[in-house]
Write an enzyme that holds these catalytic residues in place. Structure first.
Site, short mmCIF file in Angstrom:
data_model
loop_
_atom_site.label_atom_id
_atom_site.label_comp_id
_atom_site.label_asym_id
_atom_site.label_seq_id
_atom_site.Cartn_x
_atom_site.Cartn_y
_atom_site.Cartn_z
CB VAL A 1 -1.00 0.03 1.19
CG1 VAL A 1 -2.01 -1.08 1.08
CG2 VAL A 1 -0.28 -0.01 2.52
N PRO B 1 1.13 2.12 7.50
CG PRO B 1 1.55 0.91 5.53
CD PRO B 1 0.45 1.55 6.33
CG LEU C 1 5.75 5.46 2.90
CD1 LEU C 1 6.77 6.59 2.94
CD2 LEU C 1 5.87 4.61 4.15
CG HIS C 2 -1.12 5.42 0.99
ND1 HIS C 2 -1.52 6.69 0.65
CD2 HIS C 2 -0.42 4.97 -0.06
CE1 HIS C 2 -1.08 6.98 -0.56
NE2 HIS C 2 -0.40 5.93 -1.01
CB ALA C 3 -3.64 4.35 6.46
#
Length: 87
Positions: free
Chosen positions: A12, A18, A14-16
Site C-alpha cells: 500500500v 505504514p 506509505l499510506h495510513a
C-alpha cells in the site's frame, strides 16, 4: 547531511498504517528528516506531509536527514521500509 534513495516495496505504499509507523520511527530521532519525491520535499515527521506525497508501491523516494543522529535516522528508516513494513 545524509541522503539515500529507497524503493517503497510494501503493497500500500506509505499510506495510513505504514505511514504512521514511519512517522513514529522518524520522530524517535533528533535530526531533521525529510522525504523527497519528484522534487517535492516534506517533513518526514509530519503525518499529513507524508500522506500528501501519495507514495505508492514501487515508488522511489529519497530520505534526507540533517543533525546529530542523521546517519542512524536514515539507516533505521531504510530498515523499516525494507524489512518491517508489510510487503
Amino acid at each position: 547531511m545524509v541522503s539515500r534513495e529507497i524503493k517503497i516495496c510494501n503493497t500500500v505504499g506509505l499510506h495510513a498504517r505504514p505511514a504512521t509507523f514511519f512517522i513514529q520511527k522518524a520522530n524517535s530521532f533528533r535530526s531533521t528528516i525529510w522525504i523527497e519525491r519528484d522534487e517535492r520535499r516534506v517533513d518526514a515527521k509530519s503525518l499529513l506531509g507524508v500522506l500528501s506525497m501519495g507514495v505508492k508501491k514501487d515508488t522511489v523516494v529519497t530520505l534526507i536527514a540533517d543533525g546529530s543522529d542523521e546517519e542512524a535516522a536514515v539507516d533505521s528508516l531504510c530498515n523499516l521500509i525494507e524489512n518491517e513494513l508489510e510487503k
